[in-house]
Design a protein around this motif. Structure first.
Motif, short mmCIF file in Angstrom:
data_model
loop_
_atom_site.label_atom_id
_atom_site.label_comp_id
_atom_site.label_asym_id
_atom_site.label_seq_id
_atom_site.Cartn_x
_atom_site.Cartn_y
_atom_site.Cartn_z
N ARG A 195 -2.83 -2.27 -9.90
CA ARG A 195 -3.12 -2.08 -11.32
C ARG A 195 -2.16 -2.89 -12.18
NH1 ARG A 195 -3.22 4.38 -10.75
NH2 ARG A 195 -1.52 3.75 -9.36
N SER A 196 -1.33 -3.72 -11.51
CA SER A 196 -0.40 -4.57 -12.26
C SER A 196 -0.05 -5.77 -11.38
CB SER A 196 0.89 -3.80 -12.57
OG SER A 196 1.59 -3.55 -11.37
N GLU A 197 0.56 -6.78 -12.00
CA GLU A 197 0.98 -7.96 -11.24
C GLU A 197 2.00 -7.56 -10.18
OE1 GLU A 197 -0.27 -10.95 -11.22
OE2 GLU A 197 -1.69 -10.50 -12.83
N ALA A 198 2.87 -6.65 -10.54
CA ALA A 198 3.88 -6.20 -9.58
C ALA A 198 3.20 -5.57 -8.37
CB ALA A 198 4.83 -5.21 -10.24
N ASP A 199 2.15 -4.82 -8.62
CA ASP A 199 1.38 -4.22 -7.52
C ASP A 199 0.83 -5.31 -6.61
OD1 ASP A 199 1.81 -1.77 -8.63
OD2 ASP A 199 -0.29 -1.38 -9.19
N LEU A 200 0.27 -6.35 -7.24
CA LEU A 200 -0.32 -7.45 -6.45
C LEU A 200 0.73 -8.09 -5.56
CD1 LEU A 200 -2.81 -9.41 -8.75
CD2 LEU A 200 -3.31 -8.14 -6.66
N ASP A 201 1.90 -8.33 -6.15
CA ASP A 201 3.00 -8.91 -5.36
C ASP A 201 3.32 -8.02 -4.17
OD1 ASP A 201 3.12 -10.95 -7.10
OD2 ASP A 201 4.94 -10.28 -8.14
N GLU A 202 3.42 -6.74 -4.46
CA GLU A 202 3.76 -5.78 -3.40
C GLU A 202 2.72 -5.85 -2.28
OE1 GLU A 202 4.20 -1.63 -4.71
OE2 GLU A 202 3.35 -1.04 -2.76
N LEU A 203 1.45 -5.87 -2.66
CA LEU A 203 0.38 -5.92 -1.66
C LEU A 203 0.46 -7.20 -0.84
CD1 LEU A 203 -2.75 -4.54 -3.60
CD2 LEU A 203 -1.35 -3.39 -1.86
N SER A 219 -9.18 -10.64 -5.02
CA SER A 219 -8.69 -10.92 -6.37
C SER A 219 -9.61 -10.33 -7.43
CB SER A 219 -8.60 -12.43 -6.57
OG SER A 219 -9.92 -12.92 -6.61
N GLY A 220 -9.17 -10.45 -8.64
CA GLY A 220 -9.85 -9.82 -9.78
C GLY A 220 -11.34 -10.07 -9.86
N ALA A 221 -11.76 -11.34 -9.77
CA ALA A 221 -13.18 -11.65 -9.95
C ALA A 221 -14.00 -11.02 -8.83
CB ALA A 221 -13.38 -13.16 -9.98
N ARG A 222 -13.49 -11.15 -7.60
CA ARG A 222 -14.24 -10.60 -6.47
C ARG A 222 -14.28 -9.07 -6.51
NH1 ARG A 222 -12.12 -12.05 -0.98
NH2 ARG A 222 -13.51 -10.43 -0.21
N ALA A 229 -6.89 -6.00 -5.01
CA ALA A 229 -6.75 -4.99 -3.96
C ALA A 229 -6.50 -5.66 -2.64
CB ALA A 229 -8.02 -4.14 -3.88
N SER A 230 -6.09 -4.83 -1.70
CA SER A 230 -5.93 -5.30 -0.35
C SER A 230 -6.81 -4.43 0.54
CB SER A 230 -4.44 -5.18 0.02
OG SER A 230 -4.29 -5.02 1.39
N LEU A 231 -7.61 -5.09 1.36
CA LEU A 231 -8.56 -4.34 2.19
C LEU A 231 -8.12 -4.32 3.65
CD1 LEU A 231 -11.37 -2.98 2.68
CD2 LEU A 231 -12.27 -5.30 3.06
N ALA A 232 -8.01 -3.12 4.20
CA ALA A 232 -7.80 -2.96 5.64
C ALA A 232 -9.15 -2.58 6.23
CB ALA A 232 -6.76 -1.89 5.93
N CYS A 266 -1.43 1.41 -5.23
CA CYS A 266 -0.01 1.17 -5.17
C CYS A 266 0.68 2.29 -5.94
CB CYS A 266 0.34 -0.18 -5.80
SG CYS A 266 -0.26 -1.56 -4.83
N GLY A 267 1.72 2.83 -5.38
CA GLY A 267 2.39 3.95 -6.02
C GLY A 267 1.91 5.28 -5.45
N GLY A 268 0.70 5.28 -4.92
CA GLY A 268 0.22 6.46 -4.19
C GLY A 268 -0.10 7.68 -5.04
N ASP A 269 -0.29 7.50 -6.36
CA ASP A 269 -0.49 8.71 -7.17
C ASP A 269 -1.90 9.29 -7.07
OD1 ASP A 269 -1.63 6.71 -8.68
OD2 ASP A 269 -0.04 6.70 -10.18
N VAL A 270 -2.84 8.56 -6.45
CA VAL A 270 -4.16 9.14 -6.25
C VAL A 270 -4.82 8.47 -5.05
CG1 VAL A 270 -5.36 7.54 -7.80
CG2 VAL A 270 -6.33 9.80 -7.38
N TYR A 271 -5.64 9.21 -4.33
CA TYR A 271 -6.43 8.63 -3.24
C TYR A 271 -7.78 9.33 -3.21
CZ TYR A 271 -3.27 12.15 -1.21
OH TYR A 271 -2.50 13.26 -1.00
N VAL A 272 -8.81 8.57 -2.87
CA VAL A 272 -10.18 9.04 -3.02
C VAL A 272 -11.02 8.57 -1.84
CG1 VAL A 272 -12.20 9.04 -4.56
CG2 VAL A 272 -9.92 8.70 -5.53
N ARG A 273 -11.91 9.42 -1.37
CA ARG A 273 -12.91 8.96 -0.41
C ARG A 273 -14.18 9.76 -0.61
NH1 ARG A 273 -13.50 11.66 4.88
NH2 ARG A 273 -12.45 13.68 4.82
N GLN A 274 -15.29 9.21 -0.15
CA GLN A 274 -16.55 9.95 -0.23
C GLN A 274 -17.04 10.19 1.18
OE1 GLN A 274 -19.73 8.07 -2.51
NE2 GLN A 274 -20.64 10.09 -2.94
N VAL A 275 -17.38 11.44 1.48
CA VAL A 275 -17.83 11.77 2.84
C VAL A 275 -19.33 11.50 2.95
CG1 VAL A 275 -16.02 13.52 3.01
CG2 VAL A 275 -18.33 14.21 2.40
N ALA A 276 -19.82 11.51 4.18
CA ALA A 276 -21.22 11.17 4.42
C ALA A 276 -22.16 12.07 3.63
CB ALA A 276 -21.53 11.26 5.91
#
Ligand SMILES: Cc1cc2nc3c(=O)[nH]c(=O)nc-3n(C[C@H](O)[C@H](O)[C@H](O)COP(=O)(O)OP(=O)(O)OC[C@H]3O[C@@H](n4cnc5c(N)ncnc54)[C@H](O)[C@@H]3O)c2cc1C
Ligand SMILES: Cc1cc2nc3c(=O)[nH]c(=O)nc-3n(C[C@H](O)[C@H](O)[C@H](O)COP(=O)(O)OP(=O)(O)OC[C@H]3O[C@@H](n4cnc5c(N)ncnc54)[C@H](O)[C@@H]3O)c2cc1C
Lengths: 454, 388
Positions: free
Chosen positions: B95-103, B121-124, B139-142, B244-254
């Protein structure tokens, strides 16, 4: 000493009488009720635009209804009355409430939980078809909106409400095809001595039954429901009685097997529960003042154990008087003694009703394995049984974890009575030993953007 | 009356770690008694978020996480059920440039452990994930990370262990363990006494009590990750989401329910109770709405928390006791032990069978808190750890 903050959840007979007793002692009360108007379940008020008269809506009970409605209207200016407000959590002597889409905390020193009851439902093959309603739901449609659930309605299940609602429907001009009680006539005969504690109640019950019979409604005892048929909606009901199978054409069914106390908030408040053999349900423990095992948290009315509207009014007042005394007001011992005497009488009557209309606990283990057990999560009885065996399940919350039964939006309100009986049978335990589902906030679904409505 | 059980290994704690250990020890031919005070997986292992995530882990954990991921992929053949594991991919949002660097820095380093992360990146991000909020700039995708049903995993391992002959005792708390020559005598509730050559401590948040009883107290705390779930929604959250920062995480189940976590609720080890806290939920909701605005029309049907053991350096204790021979610890997973669970059982089985594990365990040594062990790693080596 500043006056303490007292919150009452529920503006039914119990909540209104508690509030009245507290207000009479000039204690400030916050009354929280989900409904837009006071009255509770039995004396639920219709929206302003509907004009069926109270005597049509409430029958024999019209005077009591009027009295309660007037009381809450009269009190409204003296107290902090918050209708259309859901209490969805209790924690650390604070309530979380939701009003107009926004959460708000309500700290309290004393809390009265008077949340009433819901229908106790058991699955019957086909019970999830459109056209099958809970008995209470059928009654609400009539009481609240003045409409019937169908043109040809069957009422199926057990309990005094079965006959009452059928009567109310027929009286309102709807076609009631049949009233089918799973309990045998013999149970009712055995219960007669206890029921005689309230001649008027007994008389009303007999009256409804006789009236229905006289108006051509089939009224049968000792019925075993077999299946509800239909394609996209109810079209037929098949049941067995004395070895004979009968199929009735109908387009709606009101289904109910007694009532179940709404105890989620008491659970979240940390109150200790006990298993009540008579009604086969878990109830918050309370002392003679109606106080739970959590100091300052009181339970009253059907939410503390099904006792009916008259008992709810008495318990409400009783709790109000007890809290007033705790707040330094004189203890009205004469009135308390009178209430306790009346409550004792009503308790006898309740025993009679439980004996006349016992919960048909064996029913679940006799119905088809492909019947839906948990409506919210679409779990069938057979699948639940398989998971119970695979994981050696012996406890309700474990059952929920491995089967999803009770994991949906109703948090097991609908299915947990049936699920507990099923688990008890499958794990060869007493139903008390399988425990109960833990409540989780919010007690009812609430919008996710709860802090900032958009 | 005492019931006596004689086995090679007694395991205290039937969470995912203990259940996996019971299973793998049986596969190695050892006799096992698994003791669980409640039902299998009824604590952290059964109530967690369900994130099967390698991305973002401390580098000390990555080799274990890599191995564990391989096990997740073959759960079905191993224990007869896939536990609803779905390799949906884990997307960690910036959510910030610093986050991107960290990733980016993390992705470079993770590559050395064989974990492939893809920077988006942003556009994608906009075109591929139109449901993400505007504050997300990359974002970074695993791709091989994912999610599973936590309610099933420990019970499924426990059942598989039992089918291999493990003696699995639910509702049986270990009360006290004494040494009796070269064997442990494990006194349990319900009059059960287990005699074993090895004692495995997989007691989760309660693991510190057992360590302390063997004279090696650890600075373990308790946390209660705070969780909520919505009613089923049409599928649209295609990846498991972290930030980044870990303040929220989300998933959707089947089934469609969206699970979201962030922050910490209340827990009491002694009472064995935990509760979500409204203010914490509110913050997590606000963060979730920021990254996934479409959630604004959802209804919350339930919230909860769980009881988790938290170490000061956010790393678990794994390995042999420093004070008592044949005691093996694996506890204090600090909010991210679900993904590791399957491999923890393998590691424990290796330690019992061979006296050593194929996985590097130095960073998890219990001695790191007491000075008897290797020097603790430099603080700089610890990237921020999140709780999912
Ligand atoms: C659907 C239904 C129909 C019934 N019909 C009859 C009948 O016709 N005749 C009869 O004798 N008995 C009937 N009963 C039984 C009847 O409920 C009781 O006898 C009587 O109403 C009990 O009074 P009470 O004050 O305990 O609870 P209720 O009258 O049920 O009042 C409880 C109040 O609490 C409110 N409430 C509950 N939970 C919350 C919450 N979380 N937040 C905010 N508010 C909340 C509800 O909106 C309600 O107004 C019915 C019960 C049900 C469930
Ligand atoms: C809400 C929440 C969300 C989380 N989300 C994630 C996530 O998304 N991804 C992830 O990787 N991790 C997550 N975690 C962390 C993860 O769940 C835990 O790290 C992991 O489950 C720990 O497993 P365990 O077997 O060590 O502990 P537990 O599951 O706690 O098992 C320990 C068991 O030991 C038993 N026990 C303790 N003392 C005794 C005794 N004396 N006798 C008998 N039995 C005993 C306990 O009853 C318990 O069942 C989350 C945790 C929580 C609470």
């Amino acid at each position: 000493m500043a006056d303490p903050t007292i919150a009452v959840i529920g503006a039914g007979p119990a909540g209104i009488r508690a509030t009245e007793a507290l207000a009479q002692h000039r204690l400030p009360v916050i009354v929280i009720d989900e409904a837009p108007k006071g009255g509770g379940q039995i004396y639920r008020q219709p929206p302003d635009a509907f004009r069926r008269s109270p005597s049509l809506r409430y029958g024999f009970e019209a005077n009591k209804a009027r009295a309660l409605h007037t009381t809450i209207e009269r009190l409204a200016s003296a107290i902090d009355y918050r209708p259309s407000t859901l209490a969805w959590n209790v924690w650390d002597r604070q309530l979380d409430t939701l009003r107009a889409g926004k959460t708000e905390k309500v700290p309290f020193d004393f809390l009265v939980i008077a949340t009433g009851a819901t229908d106790r439902v058991l699955p019957v093959p086909g019970w999830t078809l459109p056209g099958v309603y809970t008995l209470g739901g059928a009654q609400i449609a009539l009481k609240y909106q003045g409409c019937a659930i169908g043109h040809h309605t069957v009422f199926l299940g057990t309990g005094p409400l079965l006959y009452l609602v059928a009567y109310q429907y027929a009286k309102a001009g709807a076609t009631v095809k049949a009233v089918l009680d799973v309990n045998a006539a013999a149970a009712k005969r055995r219960a007669l001595p206890a029921l005689a504690w309230s001649p008027s109640m007994l008389a009303k019950g007999l009256y409804y039954r006789a009236w229905l019979g006289a108006h051509g409604v089939v009224v049968e005892d000792g019925v075993t429901p077999i299946v509800i048929h239909g394609n996209g909606g109810v079209s037929e009901l098949t049941y067995r009685r004395a070895g004979v199978e009968t199929t009735l054409r109908c387009d709606a069914i009101g289904l109910g097997f007694g009532l179940k106390a709404e105890t989620q908030l008491a659970d979240l408040a940390g109150c200790r529960f006990r298993f009540d053999r008579e009604s086969r349900q878990w109830l918050p423990e309370r002392n003679a003042d109606g106080e739970s095992t959590i100091s300052g948290v009181y339970v009253a009315g059907d939410g503390a154990g099904i006792g009916g509207a008259d008992a709810a009014e008495l318990w409400g007042e009783r709790v109000g008087l007890a809290i007033a005394a705790r707040c330094g007001r004189p203890r009205d011992t004469t009135r308390i003694a009178t209430i306790d005497r009346q409550l004792a009488r009503l308790a006898h009557l309740r025993e009679g009703l439980e004996r006349a209309f016992p919960f048909p606990s064996q029913h679940v283990s006799t119905i088809r394995a492909d019947t839906i057990l948990c409506r919210c999560e679409s779990i069938r009885i057979g699948d639940a049984m398989a998971a119970i065996r695979v994981f050696d399940v012996i406890e309700m919350n474990r059952m929920k974890a491995v089967t999803r039964v009770g994991m949906g939006r109703c948090q097991g309100r609908m299915c947990s009575a049936a699920a507990a009986e099923l688990l008890a049978t499958e794990s060869r335990q007493d139903v008390a030993a399988v425990g109960r589902l833990r409540a989780q906030p919010p007690v009812k679904p609430i919008p996710l953007p709860w802090s900032s409505p958009r | 009356m005492t019931e006596r059980v004689r086995v090679d290994v007694a395991i205290v704690g039937g969470g995912i770690a203990g259940c996996s250990a019971a299973f793998h020890l049986r596969r190695n031919g050892l006799s096992v008694c698994l003791l669980e005070k409640g039902a299998l997986g009824s604590q952290a292992s059964g109530v967690n978020f369900g994130g099967v995530r390698q991305q973002g882990r401390h580098f000390a954990e990555l080799p274990l996480a890599r191995r564990s991921r391989e096990v997740w992929g073959r759960l079905a053949e191993l224990i007869g059920t896939d536990c609803e594991f779905v390799p949906s991919g884990h997307l960690k949002l910036a959510r910030s440039e610093a986050d991107l660097d960290e990733l980016e820095r993390y992705a470079d380093a993770a590559a050395e452990f064989g974990l492939a992360l893809q920077m988006i990146s942003g556009a994608r991000i906009r075109s591929e994930y139109p449901w993400l909020g505007e504050s997300v700039i990359g974002a970074s995708l695993a791709a091989e990370d994912g999610q599973a049903n936590p309610r099933l995993v420990a019970p499924a391992f426990g059942r598989a262990a039992r089918m291999l002959g493990a003696d699995v005792r639910e509702y049986t708390a270990m009360i006290e363990t004494t040494c009796d020559g070269d064997r442990f005598r494990v006194h349990c509730a319900r009059g059960i006494e287990v005699s074993a050559r090895f004692l495995v401590n997989t007691a989760g948040a309660w693991g510190g009590y057992i360590a302390a009883a063997f004279g090696e107290p650890v600075p373990i705390g308790t946390t209660a990750p705070n969780m909520l779930v919505t009613e089923p929604l049409p599928s649209f959250v295609t990846r498991s989401i972290g930030v980044c920062g870990g303040d929220v995480y989300v998933r959707q189940v089947a089934r469609g329910n969206v699970v979201l976590g962030g922050g910490h609720g209340w827990a009491d080890l002694g009472l064995e109770r935990s509760r979500p806290l409204t203010d914490v939920s509110t913050r997590a909701i606000d963060k979730a709405l920021e990254v996934i605005p479409a959630l604004k029309s959802a209804l919350v049907i339930r919230s909860w928390a769980g009881i988790e053991g938290q170490m000061p350096d956010h790393l678990p204790v794994i390995g042999f006791s420093r004070t008592a021979p044949n005691v093996i610890h694996a506890f204090g997973f600090s909010g991210h032990g679900f993904q590791l669970g399957p491999v923890i059982g393998i590691i424990i089985a290796e330690l019992v069978t061979n006296g050593a594990s194929l996985s590097p365990l130095a960073a998890f040594d219990i001695g790191r808190f007491g000075g008897t062990a290797a020097r603790p790693l430099a603080a700089a080596a610890y990237p921020a750890q999140e709780g999912e």
